[in-house]
Design an enzyme around this catalytic site. Structure first.
Site, mmCIF file in Angstrom:
data_model
loop_
_atom_site.group_PDB
_atom_site.id
_atom_site.type_symbol
_atom_site.label_atom_id
_atom_site.label_comp_id
_atom_site.label_asym_id
_atom_site.label_seq_id
_atom_site.Cartn_x
_atom_site.Cartn_y
_atom_site.Cartn_z
ATOM 1 N N HIS A 145 -1.915 10.967 0.460
ATOM 2 C CA HIS A 145 -1.986 9.555 0.101
ATOM 3 C C HIS A 145 -2.060 9.382 -1.421
ATOM 4 C CE1 HIS A 145 -3.145 5.357 0.391
ATOM 5 N NE2 HIS A 145 -4.270 5.598 -0.253
ATOM 6 N N ASP A 166 3.794 -13.964 12.790
ATOM 7 C CA ASP A 166 2.462 -14.320 12.301
ATOM 8 C C ASP A 166 1.547 -13.102 12.420
ATOM 9 O OD1 ASP A 166 -0.133 -15.218 12.045
ATOM 10 O OD2 ASP A 166 0.124 -16.969 13.334
ATOM 11 N N GLU A 212 0.817 -1.218 0.000
ATOM 12 C CA GLU A 212 0.000 0.000 0.000
ATOM 13 C C GLU A 212 0.853 1.272 0.000
ATOM 14 O OE1 GLU A 212 -3.033 0.149 3.020
ATOM 15 O OE2 GLU A 212 -3.752 2.094 2.333
ATOM 16 N N LYS A 231 -7.499 0.240 11.516
ATOM 17 C CA LYS A 231 -6.929 -0.262 10.258
ATOM 18 C C LYS A 231 -5.657 0.519 9.942
ATOM 19 C CE LYS A 231 -6.412 -0.720 5.619
ATOM 20 N NZ LYS A 231 -5.539 0.056 4.738
#
Ligand code: HMG
Length: 420
Positions: free
Chosen positions: A370, A273, A79, A257
């Site tokens: 962004h 993990d 991203e 998030k």
């Protein structure tokens, strides 16, 4: 071709699997070459039905100062703007003294759940009377952990619905430890079965609330100013966004998030993990029955104070950690050698990410910063060659409205100009 090729696929060697797949899905010589170029014999040993590697870009989070030490942290993510945002937040915090993250004791939770109990209260009393014995059984199943100073340290017993859960609290030292915990939990389960209990399940819980890590930072207001906003205005809007994430699950999910954008990427690059870290983080965010933002911001007399706490049961040995040259190299880059240190850095990185995102949301909005970084991906998605990406991004940044059609049109113009 029928789908018979799938039967016993795992029994073939790597090159046979690649050939079977290429034939079944008509991948052609280019597809086959792609599979082969990215496959390694080492990774063939990692997972089942392996055919190739799926690669992620790795970038560096810079200027992350934690407890006075400046860390360079590898992050693996596809991203755009995540790595830039962490570095941006971290740099701002570094100017104000950096992050503080205390060393915390860490235990994993191994659950052994009993079912069909006629008298759950009596079962709890009986189990508590045999606490030392149960811990001994757990430790005997993995004696090397106790020799290293870890092992099953304690247990708690909870009644949940009609079930009774024995939660073994296990110190796995520097390891990720899931296998150790499962081995110990299954040994305890077997012993309880022999004593006549009905054991429903024995496995690690990913709600790692015994491995919590906190990071805090305080920013002086002048470091937050942005075009059109004083530092105090920015800080006040960040506090409001933080309050919103405490009361509105819709906003909290996005707030978290953003935090996990940073933490996941660094966890992946550390070989840990990340699904375990994700599930633990979100379960912890809903621990009081209401899903809330994990990071909080408040105004104090010293400035804007941020705090992030979440479960970070990470390790620096075990699993696939340091098995590949890339994983080894990442530890060399970060200089992180202990699990506690990795947890402190990850919590700080998550808070840096949240700061950058909230500051952007509180001022120009997320799209301004962004999207500029996203333009490179957009350029590639409309078919730009690597040499065409920079000129196309330059054109896109001059547009009022940008979408794929605009990008494709501008790319055509660049290609035509080059032909002339
Ligand atoms: P800027 O203000 O233009 O940055 O930020 P700057 O040019 O003033 O540079 C300051 C520092 O930022 C640099 O220091 C770098 O550390 C870093 P320097 O190197 O100059 O000494 N930096 C960069 N690092 C690498 N590559 C770059 C880069 N640019 C600046 N290209 C920036 C621009 C995009 C960083 C800023 O606008 C920002 O942080 N935006 C937030 C972006 C973000 O959060 N992205 C995550 C994806 S969006 C999402 O999914 C999460 C979200 O929804 C979560 C939520 O809602 O809470 C937002």
């Amino acid at each position: 071709m029928s789908d018979n090729w799938q039967h016993g696929f795992y029994k073939h060697g790597l090159s046979e699997r690649q050939e079977l797949l290429a034939q079944a899905r008509q991948l052609g010589p280019v597809g086959m070459a792609e599979l082969q170029a990215n496959a390694t014999d080492q990774h063939d040993q990692f997972i089942e039905n392996y055919v190739t590697d799926y690669r992620l870009p790795e970038g560096l989070a810079l200027n992350l100062v934690v407890n006075g030490k400046n860390y360079t942290v590898p992050m693996a993510t596809e991203e755009p703007s995540v790595v830039a945002a962490v570095s941006n937040g971290a740099q701002r915090v570094a100017k104000c003294g950096g992050f503080e993250a205390p060393v915390n004791s860490r235990c994993l939770v191994g659950q052994v759940v009993l079912d069909k109990l006629e008298n759950p209260d009596r079962a709890v009393t009986d189990l508590l009377m045999h606490k030392a014995e149960l811990l001994q059984i757990a430790n005997a199943a993995h004696p090397s952990m106790q020799k290293r100073g870890g092992g099953a340290k304690d247990l708690r017993i909870r009644q949940v619905g009609g079930f009774v859960s024995i939660d073994l609290l296990i110190d796995v030292q520097q390891a990720m430890g899931a296998n150790t915990v499962n081995t110990m939990a299954e040994a305890v389960a077997e012993s309880l079965r022999q004593s006549g209990y009905d054991v429903l399940v024995a496995v690690l819980s990913n709600l790692a609330d015994q491995s919590l890590q906190t990071a805090t930072c305080t920013l002086s207001l002048n470091t937050l100013a942005a075009p059109g906003f004083t530092g105090r205005e920015v800080a006040e809007r960040i506090v409001k966004l933080s309050e919103l994430a405490q009361v509105d699950p819709y906003r909290a999910a996005t707030h978290n998030k953003g935090i996990m954008n940073g933490i996941d990427a660094a966890v992946i690059a550390s070989g840990n993990d990340w699904r375990a870290i994700e599930s633990g983080a979100h379960a912890y965010a809903a621990r009081d029955g209401h899903y809330r933002g994990l990071a909080k911001w408040e105004l104090t007399t010293k400035g804007l104070r941020g705090e992030l706490t979440l479960p970070l049961p990470v390790g620096v040995v075990g699993g696939s950690i340091k098995l590949t040259p890339q994983s080894k190299l990442n530890y060399q880059i970060s200089g992180i050698s202990r699990a506690e240190e990795l947890a402190m850095v990850l919590a700080s990185l998550g808070l840096a990410q949240n700061l950058a995102a909230l500051r952007a949301l509180a001022t120009s909005g997320i799209q301004a910063g962004h999207m500029k970084l996203q333009y490179r991906s957009l350029a590639l998605s409309v078919g730009a060659e690597p040499s065409e990406v920079a000129p196309l991004v330059a054109k896109l940044t001059q547009q009022k409205r940008v979408d794929a059609a605009v990008a494709a049109q501008l790319l055509k113009e660049i290609q035509n100009e080059r032909k002339d």
